[in-house]
Design a protein around this motif. Structure first.
Motif, PDB file in Angstrom:
ATOM      1  N   UNK A   5       8.646 -10.271  -4.475  1.00 40.81           N
ATOM      2  CA  UNK A   5       8.119 -11.084  -5.581  1.00 40.81           C
ATOM      3  C   UNK A   5       6.815 -10.525  -6.143  1.00 40.81           C
ATOM      4  N   UNK A   6       6.801  -9.219  -6.371  1.00 41.67           N
ATOM      5  CA  UNK A   6       5.636  -8.571  -6.977  1.00 41.67           C
ATOM      6  C   UNK A   6       6.105  -7.798  -8.208  1.00 41.67           C
ATOM      7  N   UNK A   7       6.502  -8.509  -9.273  1.00 43.08           N
ATOM      8  CA  UNK A   7       7.057  -7.827 -10.449  1.00 43.08           C
ATOM      9  C   UNK A   7       6.056  -6.900 -11.140  1.00 43.08           C
ATOM     10  N   UNK A   8       4.770  -7.249 -11.074  1.00 34.40           N
ATOM     11  CA  UNK A   8       3.781  -6.404 -11.741  1.00 34.40           C
ATOM     12  C   UNK A   8       3.712  -5.028 -11.085  1.00 34.40           C
ATOM     13  N   UNK A   9       3.698  -4.995  -9.744  1.00 32.11           N
ATOM     14  CA  UNK A   9       3.696  -3.713  -9.056  1.00 32.11           C
ATOM     15  C   UNK A   9       4.996  -2.960  -9.325  1.00 32.11           C
ATOM     16  N   UNK A  22      11.950  -1.460  -6.227  1.00 27.46           N
ATOM     17  CA  UNK A  22      12.924  -2.444  -5.754  1.00 27.46           C
ATOM     18  C   UNK A  22      12.342  -3.270  -4.611  1.00 27.46           C
ATOM     19  N   UNK A  23      11.634  -2.614  -3.686  1.00 26.67           N
ATOM     20  CA  UNK A  23      10.988  -3.343  -2.589  1.00 26.67           C
ATOM     21  C   UNK A  23       9.960  -4.330  -3.132  1.00 26.67           C
ATOM     22  N   UNK A  24       9.168  -3.881  -4.099  1.00 26.63           N
ATOM     23  CA  UNK A  24       8.161  -4.773  -4.691  1.00 26.63           C
ATOM     24  C   UNK A  24       8.827  -5.969  -5.351  1.00 26.63           C
ATOM     25  N   UNK A  34       0.818  -1.207   0.000  1.00 29.81           N
ATOM     26  CA  UNK A  34       0.000   0.000   0.000  1.00 29.81           C
ATOM     27  C   UNK A  34       0.854   1.260   0.000  1.00 29.81           C
ATOM     28  N   UNK A  35       2.030   1.202   0.590  1.00 28.18           N
ATOM     29  CA  UNK A  35       2.950   2.330   0.496  1.00 28.18           C
ATOM     30  C   UNK A  35       3.316   2.600  -0.962  1.00 28.18           C
ATOM     31  N   UNK A  36       3.516   1.536  -1.708  1.00 27.78           N
ATOM     32  CA  UNK A  36       3.844   1.690  -3.129  1.00 27.78           C
ATOM     33  C   UNK A  36       2.642   2.228  -3.904  1.00 27.78           C
ATOM     34  N   UNK A  37       1.448   1.763  -3.570  1.00 29.94           N
ATOM     35  CA  UNK A  37       0.248   2.270  -4.233  1.00 29.94           C
ATOM     36  C   UNK A  37       0.070   3.762  -3.967  1.00 29.94           C
ATOM     37  N   UNK A  38       0.355   4.173  -2.733  1.00 29.02           N
ATOM     38  CA  UNK A  38       0.260   5.584  -2.394  1.00 29.02           C
ATOM     39  C   UNK A  38       1.263   6.400  -3.203  1.00 29.02           C
ATOM     40  N   UNK A  39       2.468   5.890  -3.335  1.00 25.84           N
ATOM     41  CA  UNK A  39       3.497   6.598  -4.109  1.00 25.84           C
ATOM     42  C   UNK A  39       3.076   6.725  -5.570  1.00 25.84           C
TER      43      UNK A  39
END
Length: 972
Positions: A475-479, A469-471, A439-444
């Motif tokens: 193991x979340x390559x799509x994000x 990089x965190x995603x 969710x931090x990545x979604x917010x960004x």
């Protein structure tokens, strides 16, 4: 009989009288109780007397969370006609009402279905769509109303809405004419008081007139409240807002009613329905005893409730508001709980909303139910309602991370809707919460998403890379790729520097993807279009134009091709998602794809295809995408400059510039486009000094208009201006710099620009060889680029007194420019020819000169055999509007049937009498000009049959006049 409203009523009746020649949208704005509803009721009665089909709805504060509730009211009389709609429209509309199993229908398909129903009804009789208390209507219904109001100008339809002053409903929509409804003047106010309260003492009468300030509802209600003795003068004083004074006047009627009646009224104020049996059942639960039908009679006698037998509602919205405000919180919660119990079987989503309103503390069970209700709303195409439900679910979530996730879900839906302020509000709300890593990545990703990151600074772009990089580590390559594509878009709009660009590409290459993955190619092209261009173009060559039937992949490949200057492939790749998105009704993404494809066509010289920038602009405005609307506006201005308008439309370019500079870091790509359009206009008018000044900015790294890739594509135009202003040395220095940027394996666009620039900037010893290379090089199969080389070469030959050879080149250039509709360039070539002694040419006028962009698009689709209704579905217009456009198109082209369209469009010449015109400025039909409609032959004019041979052509073919201003779109 309305007192004191003669002028307002006369104006509205006048619009009803003119409905045969012009549809319209009119909004009434005023404070509560000022008489907007009374005016609407009078217009409705007048319309019915004139034989109109009247479609009405009244907003209710309690129903604002119910998706399409008001729309269902409006369509109730014509909903049976939905069986005649195209299947996708019918299914989408019925799904919105919970009457179909179709999931996630596009809101614009629902809106188009409503437009078709209204327009279809207008074929039999004029239609009045009356929307009372629009500010209390659910947002999905308001969005549909706005969509319809923007498209009724050529229909026998009047949209009449009333909005309370200060409301955020679409009061800034230019398609609506807004009338302010003020209080009555002193004479009318006195007459109204005397009519409703003739027994008032002079002193009391004077006090009522002073306190009411001309408000008709207050003039009727204040005498009742004052005579009751329940309120003192201080409570009705001028210091209080009028709404508060009126609410207190209504409360005075409730206090003396029986307890059971007061309980019923309290429940009715909370209820989001109009079923009296439902209200009585809930009131019985609150009272702990049966509340029967007899309990409602005092409320009807007092004039607080009204009913037509099927629907029960308050006489005025302020009655509901007054009861809500005077009811203690605990009692309101009990009322909501009772309604939830009554509705839990037949209306589970409504029950969930009331259950949520019955508590004030967090409750995960109810939050989960609200989230499910949001999914239900989303499936029905009510995206706005889904946002509201999710935000309420977040408010009741005990766990902060779950609260943040639900808010982010709401923000992502709001993004799809183009609601910038709503996304920003949610983003600020979530910013301080403890979020899960994903969710931090979604917010960004949401930060800067509306402008594609055009305002992104290098620190922000690096943060996206780190989140990617965190995603990747989780193991979340799509994000990870979603974040990296977002970061690369930021780099394209505003370059943060080589280090940041390289970091994005390095990170993308670490994601376990094939080398030809469309996402990877898009990242490389956006971030390092010059450095990675050769690699990207090589990978693109292995993809078919439809990306193996994957529209999303084709869209990314089209972006990659565009950014690396492979414009021919960009057009091919982007045509696939354009068709798919149009069929799916995904208008936000369609606007983006059309805008990018239009620019690819401009750089290629395919100006007819580029005219779809007009549609891109209209759709981007419709969906609230200012960035892509600005991109399309610049494209329209550039096409106008090429076609010979003496100076691109200042309004279009000024609007685009405002978008470009609204953020701390100016959008260099948009500004570069603005300078390109202005430079083209100056070149076309042979104002070379001004052209050089406009284009030179794109090459200056210190200028906000500098753009790394676009400078390469602009080079040939700058070189042309440099030669005519004696700046060959400056032009050659820039040529050398661009050669370094383009590298040893330049893109197709770079090759064309370099070959042309080398030729025109060469000295006399090498020029002829370089001109021949330019003619045989990358632009040899592209008429625009070849004609520019022929014009330059022919001019060079003439200056060297090789007149016979120069005529061949100049004649070819002139004819090519003429065919392309590049009037200014054709006239320049003709001037060069006249200098050689050759005279006698007159420019031709082709369909592209006579038709507006929208008319040209409609004509092309009709020539392909599509019916009016099929064209309407593609362009999100009504089929009658298509018929009206064809009514204008036929006489312009000098034809009388659809069967002649294909030949007329292919001929490239105007009907007889047009080619000899003296005015050489290419005309363009203005969409704002309306045909004189004949009601004698409506079936022919508006036919849905693709084989229908004739459209009435009563107006004669006229000689085109001066070019009007470019078409400005409707906007939200």
């Amino acid at each position: 009989m309305l007192v004191g409203r003669e002028k307002e009523l006369g104006d509205l009746r006048d619009r009803l009288s003119r409905i045969e020649s012009r549809g319209c949208g009119v909004g009434l704005v005023g404070e509560a109780g000022v008489g907007k509803s009374a005016l609407q009721a009078a217009v409705v009665a007048d319309a019915r007397a004139r034989g109109f089909t009247v479609l009405t709805a009244r907003g209710s504060e309690a129903e604002t969370h119910l998706p399409f509730a008001s729309l269902h009211q409006v369509l109730r009389p014509v909903l049976a006609r939905s069986a005649t709609l195209p299947a996708r429209q019918r299914d989408a509309l019925l799904s919105g009402f919970g009457m179909s199993e179709v999931t996630s229908p596009d809101p614009f398909l629902i809106a188009l279905a409503v437009l078709e129903l209204v327009v279809d009804a207008a074929r039999q009789a004029p239609v009045l769509m009356s929307l009372d208390d629009l500010h209390w209507m659910d947002e999905p219904s308001v969005d549909v109303a706005a969509f319809v109001a923007r498209r009724v100008e050529s229909e026998r339809v009047m949209v009449l809405a009333s909005v309370r002053a200060g409301s955020a409903s679409f009061t800034d929509d230019p398609s609506m004419e807004w009338m302010t409804v003020a209080g009555l003047d002193a004479s009318a106010a006195s007459a109204l008081v005397d009519e409703h309260a003739p027994d008032l003492t002079p002193a009391l009468r004077e006090r009522v007139l002073r306190a009411a300030q001309g408000n008709p509802l207050a003039l009727q209600e204040f005498p009742v409240a004052m005579r009751s003795g329940r309120f003192g003068w201080t409570e009705l004083s001028d210091e209080l807002p009028m709404t508060t004074r009126l609410e207190r006047a209504f409360v005075s009627r409730v206090a003396h009613l029986p307890a059971a009646t007061r309980t019923l009224l309290m429940v009715a104020a909370l209820d989001d329905g109009t079923d009296l049996a439902e209200m009585l059942a809930a009131a019985s639960i609150v009272a702990g005893a049966t509340v029967g039908l007899e309990a409602s009679q005092p409320a009807f006698d007092e004039g607080l409730l009204i009913s037509d037998g099927a629907v029960t509602h308050f006489r005025h919205p302020l009655v509901r508001s007054a009861l809500w405000h005077t009811t203690p919180l605990a009692r309101r919660q009990a009322g909501h709980a009772a309604l939830a119990s009554v509705l839990s079987g037949p209306h589970p989503d409504r029950a969930t909303w009331h259950r949520a309103s019955s508590i004030t503390s967090a409750d995960e069970r109810i939050a989960a139910e609200l989230e499910q209700a949001a999914r239900n709303a989303f499936r029905r195409g009510a995206l706005v309602s889904a946002v509201s439900w999710l935000r309420r679910a977040a408010a009741l979530s005990p766990d902060q991370s779950a609260r943040g996730a639900r808010l982010l879900d709401a923000a992502e839906i709001a993004f799809e809707l183009g609601r910038f302020s709503q996304v920003e509000q949610i983003r600020r709300q979530v910013a301080g919460m403890a979020l899960r890593p994903r969710d931090q990545s979604r917010l960004a990703w949401l930060e800067g998403v509306f402008d594609d990151g055009c305002s992104g600074e290098s620190a922000e772009v690096r943060r996206l890379s780190r989140l990617a990089e965190q995603a990747l580590h989780t193991s979340d390559p799509d994000l990870a790729m979603q974040l990296l594509v977002g970061a690369a878009r930021r780099v394209w709009w505003s370059d943060p520097g080589a280090d940041v660009r390289q970091e994005i590409v390095r990170m993308a290459q670490q994601v376990p993807l094939p080398e030809d993955d469309p996402r990877l190619l898009a990242v490389c092209a956006l971030a390092e279009s010059n450095e990675r261009g050769s690699f990207v173009i090589g990978q693109l060559a292995d993809w078919p134009s439809d990306a193996h039937g994957r529209p999303e992949a084709a869209g990314l490949l089209g972006i990659a091709a565009f950014c690396t200057g492979d414009f021919a492939r960009a057009v091919e790749f982007l045509s696939t998602p354009v068709d798919a998105l149009r069929a799916q009704g995904r208008l936000s993404l369609l606007a983006e794809a059309l805008a990018i494809r239009a620019w690819a066509a401009i750089y290629l010289g395919g100006f007819e295809l580029a005219r779809t920038a007009d549609e891109a602009m209209r759709l981007a405005d419709e969906t609230g995408q200012t960035l892509w609307a600005a991109t399309a506006r610049i494209a329209i201005a550039a096409i106008g400059a090429i076609r010979g308008s003496h100076g691109p439309d200042a309004e279009l370019l000024t609007a685009a510039e405002r978008v470009a500079v609204r953020t701390p870091i100016a959008t260099s790509s948009l500004l570069a486009g603005v300078q390109f359009a202005r430079g083209l206009a100056e070149l076309g008018a042979a104002r070379y000094e001004q052209a050089y000044g406009q284009l030179r900015r794109v090459f200056d790294p210190e200028d906000p208009a500098f753009q790394r890739a676009q400078q390469v594509w602009t080079l040939s135009y700058l070189a042309e201006a440099a030669v005519h202003t004696g700046r060959q040395d400056e032009g050659r220095a820039l040529l050398v710099a661009i050669e370094r940027v383009a590298g040893s394996d330049p893109s197709p666009a770079a090759r064309i620009a370099l070959e042309y620039s080398r030729a025109v900037l060469a000295d006399d010893t090498t020029a002829e060889v370089l001109f021949q290379q330019a003619l045989d090089g990358g632009g040899r199969r592209l008429p625009w680029h070849r004609a520019r080389a022929e014009l330059a070469y022919g001019s060079w030959l003439r200056r060297h007194r090789r007149l016979v050879e120069s005529r061949t080149m100049l004649r070819a250039a002139r004819d090519a420019f003429d065919t392309l509709g590049a009037r200014a360039w054709a006239e320049r070539a003709d001037q060069e020819l006249r200098a050689t002694g050759e005279k006698g040419w007159l420019p031709t006028v082709g369909p592209g000169d006579l038709l507006s962009p929208q008319e040209a698009q409609i004509a092309e689709l009709a020539a392909q055999g599509l019916s009016n209704r099929e064209i309407a579905q593609r362009l999100y217009l009504s089929h009658r509007t298509i018929g009206s456009h064809l009514y204008r198109i036929f006489p312009k082209l000098g034809i009388t049937s659809r069967a002649q369209l294909r030949a007329a469009l292919a001929s490239g010449t105007a009907p007889p009498g047009e080619t000899a015109r003296s005015n050489r400025t290419a005309p363009s039909a203005s969409p704002s000009r309306r045909p004189t409609r004949s009601r004698a032959r409506p079936d022919q004019m508006q036919s849905d049959d693709a084989s229908q041979p004739d459209v009435p052509v009563s107006p004669p073919v006229k000689r085109p006049g001066p070019r009007p201003k470019p078409y400005l779109p409707e906007s939200l």
